[in-house]
Design a protein around this motif. Structure first.
Motif, PDB file in Angstrom:
ATOM      1  N   LEU A  23      -6.589   0.486  -4.838  1.00 13.16           N
ATOM      2  CA  LEU A  23      -6.000  -0.567  -3.871  1.00 13.16           C
ATOM      3  C   LEU A  23      -7.138  -0.742  -2.558  1.00 13.16           C
ATOM      4  N   LYS A  24      -7.587   0.482  -2.303  1.00 11.67           N
ATOM      5  CA  LYS A  24      -8.703   0.414  -1.344  1.00 11.67           C
ATOM      6  C   LYS A  24      -9.971  -0.326  -1.549  1.00 11.67           C
ATOM      7  N   SER A  25     -10.171  -0.529  -2.897  1.00 11.89           N
ATOM      8  CA  SER A  25     -11.533  -1.112  -3.451  1.00 11.89           C
ATOM      9  C   SER A  25     -11.336  -2.379  -3.931  1.00 11.89           C
ATOM     10  N   VAL A  26      -9.944  -2.943  -3.626  1.00  4.90           N
ATOM     11  CA  VAL A  26      -9.476  -4.401  -4.210  1.00  4.90           C
ATOM     12  C   VAL A  26     -10.271  -5.538  -3.237  1.00  4.90           C
ATOM     13  N   ASN A  27     -11.102  -6.402  -3.772  1.00  2.00           N
ATOM     14  CA  ASN A  27     -11.656  -7.361  -3.063  1.00  2.00           C
ATOM     15  C   ASN A  27     -11.312  -8.605  -3.392  1.00  2.00           C
ATOM     16  N   LEU A  28     -10.622  -9.614  -2.833  1.00  2.00           N
ATOM     17  CA  LEU A  28     -10.398 -10.885  -3.462  1.00  2.00           C
ATOM     18  C   LEU A  28     -11.036 -12.031  -2.823  1.00  2.00           C
ATOM     19  N   LYS A  29     -12.352 -11.806  -2.308  1.00  2.30           N
ATOM     20  CA  LYS A  29     -13.170 -12.841  -1.692  1.00  2.30           C
ATOM     21  C   LYS A  29     -13.666 -13.837  -2.735  1.00  2.30           C
ATOM     22  N   PHE A  51       2.459  -4.998  -9.167  1.00  2.00           N
ATOM     23  CA  PHE A  51       1.254  -5.567  -8.980  1.00  2.00           C
ATOM     24  C   PHE A  51       1.261  -6.795  -7.910  1.00  2.00           C
ATOM     25  N   LEU A  52       2.377  -7.688  -8.229  1.00  6.45           N
ATOM     26  CA  LEU A  52       2.594  -8.561  -7.229  1.00  6.45           C
ATOM     27  C   LEU A  52       2.782  -8.002  -5.713  1.00  6.45           C
ATOM     28  N   PHE A  53       3.566  -7.068  -5.757  1.00  5.15           N
ATOM     29  CA  PHE A  53       3.949  -6.457  -4.519  1.00  5.15           C
ATOM     30  C   PHE A  53       2.843  -5.816  -3.903  1.00  5.15           C
ATOM     31  N   LEU A  54       1.921  -5.355  -4.772  1.00  9.15           N
ATOM     32  CA  LEU A  54       0.789  -4.576  -4.058  1.00  9.15           C
ATOM     33  C   LEU A  54      -0.291  -5.783  -3.742  1.00  9.15           C
ATOM     34  N   LEU A  55      -0.528  -6.779  -4.270  1.00 10.94           N
ATOM     35  CA  LEU A  55      -1.331  -7.910  -3.735  1.00 10.94           C
ATOM     36  C   LEU A  55      -1.021  -8.584  -2.462  1.00 10.94           C
ATOM     37  N   SER A  56       0.325  -8.419  -2.280  1.00 12.96           N
ATOM     38  CA  SER A  56       0.880  -9.256  -1.167  1.00 12.96           C
ATOM     39  C   SER A  56       0.755  -8.358   0.000  1.00 12.96           C
ATOM     40  N   THR A  57       0.386  -6.913  -0.015  1.00 11.89           N
ATOM     41  CA  THR A  57       0.145  -6.268   1.203  1.00 11.89           C
ATOM     42  C   THR A  57      -0.796  -6.702   2.119  1.00 11.89           C
ATOM     43  N   PRO A  58      -0.690  -6.356   3.533  1.00  7.80           N
ATOM     44  CA  PRO A  58      -1.586  -6.819   4.634  1.00  7.80           C
ATOM     45  C   PRO A  58      -3.086  -6.576   4.359  1.00  7.80           C
ATOM     46  N   LYS A  59      -3.306  -5.484   3.689  1.00 11.66           N
ATOM     47  CA  LYS A  59      -4.653  -4.910   3.612  1.00 11.66           C
ATOM     48  C   LYS A  59      -5.403  -5.712   2.488  1.00 11.66           C
ATOM     49  N   LEU A 106       0.402  -3.291 -19.822  1.00 14.46           N
ATOM     50  CA  LEU A 106      -0.348  -2.643 -18.961  1.00 14.46           C
ATOM     51  C   LEU A 106       0.369  -1.933 -17.888  1.00 14.46           C
ATOM     52  N   SER A 107      -0.272  -0.794 -17.473  1.00  8.45           N
ATOM     53  CA  SER A 107       0.651  -0.152 -16.038  1.00  8.45           C
ATOM     54  C   SER A 107       0.235  -0.588 -14.951  1.00  8.45           C
ATOM     55  N   THR A 108       0.662  -0.461 -13.868  1.00 11.12           N
ATOM     56  CA  THR A 108       0.089  -0.703 -12.494  1.00 11.12           C
ATOM     57  C   THR A 108      -1.255  -0.339 -12.220  1.00 11.12           C
ATOM     58  N   LEU A 109      -1.580   0.832 -12.564  1.00 15.11           N
ATOM     59  CA  LEU A 109      -2.756   1.428 -12.511  1.00 15.11           C
ATOM     60  C   LEU A 109      -3.895   0.671 -13.164  1.00 15.11           C
ATOM     61  N   GLU A 110      -3.383   0.443 -14.419  1.00 17.07           N
ATOM     62  CA  GLU A 110      -4.572  -0.120 -15.378  1.00 17.07           C
ATOM     63  C   GLU A 110      -4.761  -1.441 -14.692  1.00 17.07           C
ATOM     64  N   LEU A 111      -3.698  -2.216 -14.284  1.00 23.55           N
ATOM     65  CA  LEU A 111      -3.937  -3.641 -13.915  1.00 23.55           C
ATOM     66  C   LEU A 111      -4.801  -3.585 -12.720  1.00 23.55           C
ATOM     67  N   LEU A 112      -4.681  -2.612 -11.770  1.00 21.95           N
ATOM     68  CA  LEU A 112      -5.562  -2.428 -10.675  1.00 21.95           C
ATOM     69  C   LEU A 112      -7.032  -2.027 -10.949  1.00 21.95           C
ATOM     70  N   GLN A 113      -7.114  -1.155 -11.986  1.00 17.59           N
ATOM     71  CA  GLN A 113      -8.322  -0.863 -12.433  1.00 17.59           C
ATOM     72  C   GLN A 113      -9.047  -1.973 -13.056  1.00 17.59           C
TER      73      GLN A 113
ATOM     74  N   LEU B  99      11.165  -8.775  -3.327  1.00 17.64           N
ATOM     75  CA  LEU B  99      10.608  -8.807  -2.045  1.00 17.64           C
ATOM     76  C   LEU B  99       9.083  -8.462  -2.185  1.00 17.64           C
ATOM     77  N   ASN B 100       8.331  -9.165  -1.742  1.00 18.65           N
ATOM     78  CA  ASN B 100       7.260  -8.541  -1.562  1.00 18.65           C
ATOM     79  C   ASN B 100       6.547  -8.215  -0.026  1.00 18.65           C
ATOM     80  N   SER B 101       5.773  -7.486   0.194  1.00 22.62           N
ATOM     81  CA  SER B 101       5.432  -6.875   1.447  1.00 22.62           C
ATOM     82  C   SER B 101       5.735  -7.872   2.630  1.00 22.62           C
ATOM     83  N   ILE B 102       6.693  -7.336   3.542  1.00 22.46           N
ATOM     84  CA  ILE B 102       7.383  -8.183   4.497  1.00 22.46           C
ATOM     85  C   ILE B 102       7.456  -7.379   5.887  1.00 22.46           C
TER      86      ILE B 102
END
Lengths: 155, 258
Positions: A23-29, A51-59, A106-113, B99-102
């Protein structure tokens, strides 16, 4: 009779730390829009939802505030998929308009990879904008330009 | 002779005080105790308590967890499961959201807005919901709780449109399913239900459809007569218009003559 050492010296931190590391190395630029399509009653949508939840995190969102993550709920039990629409420069680089993950198996880890492998690598390199000058540097610049003027004025 | 002197009570004697202080401000030693004398050690060894142990043959094939009984089901889970079942049974509308990150601030503001509309935002763990719905008709909602979620309960199903309006402002909440009047609905069905008119309007529409059959028959029977009447009416009106047209030039002419 001793066998040479084989194995790890350090133990892995588990799946959670692996996900965190990816997750630290995800870059959506390089992405304009992400559409996550799933049927909540279908099987194997847990990884897509995570995966949707992780994409919505502030970082992750901070890497590209212009990128829109759109969840698309369908009701026809079709397999889940994630669609990344790329920006123009990334499209030229990758020669495709969008990248699609079929995330049913695909698992969450595989999706991120996979995301890091295909999508994060397409992020355009950062440009250095507006380097802040220190007072000494400013004086040097001004002194260099004004010294000649001052020298000519002094008679 | 010394024994005779000893007969006097210690309190009365002036030489030895009642209390002999052994320690003055120093710290006592408990970390490096002296090895006991052999006799004392023997007595201690003999008087060590022996607690009854489970018979080895019973515990031989049990796992460590079973042997140490570390995992006991918390009775509080049952209480919370009962609360969930209560909410499910007494709510006409149950909407389930992904619920996404909120931030807590945002969700609190939404919770307040929903509460003002008599809707209650709740969230429970998957295990507890599983315990609550096991064996009930609500078991079908279990697949929705694999990931981060929240549930909105309301005793009034007419609030669904208000709910959708409020949650449209919160992009982190994604509607994935719901139960309306004991019927499980998917997301599209819920949206369609919200856009449906009220019961009275639906009843009026039904009455209109039922009357339409009879109404059409009457219309067909009266069609020809009606047409004839209309044509005659138009004809009569045209005749009147011509008469008035011929009269008015005569009227216009007479004043100039006089």
């Amino acid at each position: 009779m001793s066998i040479p050492f084989s194995g790890t010296l350090r133990r892995s931190g588990g799946i959670v730390s692996a996900i965190g590391k990816q997750l630290k190395s995800v870059n959506l630029k390089g992405v304009k829009r992400i559409t996550v399509q799933f049927d909540p009653f279908a099987e194997n949508v847990k990884s897509t939802r995570e995966f949707l939840f992780l994409l919505s995190t502030p970082k992750v969102a901070q890497t590209n505030p212009k990128c829109v993550v759109k969840p698309d709920i369908v009701c026809n039990r079709q397999p889940a998929s994630i669609n990344f629409s790329l920006i123009e420069t990334a499209q030229e680089q990758a020669k495709v308009k969008e990248i699609r993950f079929n995330s049913e198996n695909l698992s969450t880890l595989e999706l991120l990879q996979l995301c890091n492998k295909h999508v994060s690598s397409l992020a355009p390199p950062e440009e250095i904008t507006n380097k802040v000058l220190t007072k000494a540097e400013k004086q040097k610049l001004v002194g260099g330009a004004g010294g000649k003027k001052g020298g000519s004025k002094k008679k | 002779m010394s024994k005779l002197i000893q007969h006097s009570l210690p309190v009365t004697s002036t030489r030895s005080p009642l209390l002999q202080f052994l320690r003055f401000r120093g710290k006592i030693n408990i970390q490096r105790p002296k090895e006991p004398h052999y006799e004392r050690a023997r007595v201690i060894a003999v008087t060590q308590p022996k607690y009854p142990q489970p018979v080895k043959s019973l515990t031989c094939f049990q796992t460590r967890a079973e042997r140490t009984k570390a995992q006991l089901e918390n009775p509080y889970n049952e209480i919370v499961a009962r609360e969930v079942r209560n909410w499910l049974n007494h709510s006409q509308l149950v909407a389930i959201f992904h619920l996404n990150s909120i931030t807590a601030d945002e969700i609190y503001q939404l919770r307040v807005q929903l509460f003002k509309q008599n809707m209650h935002l709740k969230s429970y763990g998957r295990k507890i919901i599983g315990q609550a719905v096991a064996g009930t008709p609500y078991e079908a909602i279990m697949p929705l709780f694999h990931s981060n979620h929240c549930i909105v309960f309301s005793p009034d199903q007419k609030r669904l449109s208000t709910l959708l309006r409020l949650t449209r402002k919160v992009p982190q909440m994604v509607l994935i399913g719901g139960i309306v009047e004991q019927t499980l609905l998917s997301r599209n069905e819920l949206v369609a239900y919200a856009q449906m008119p009220s019961l009275q309007v639906a009843q009026a529409q039904l009455v209109q459809t039922l009357n339409q059959a009879a109404g059409q028959l009457v219309q067909h029977l009266q069609a020809h007569q009606g047409n004839l009447v209309r044509v005659l009416d138009v004809h009569a009106q045209q005749g009147q218009a011509e008469e008035t047209a011929t009269e008015t030039p005569k009227d216009a002419a007479t004043p100039t003559e006089s």
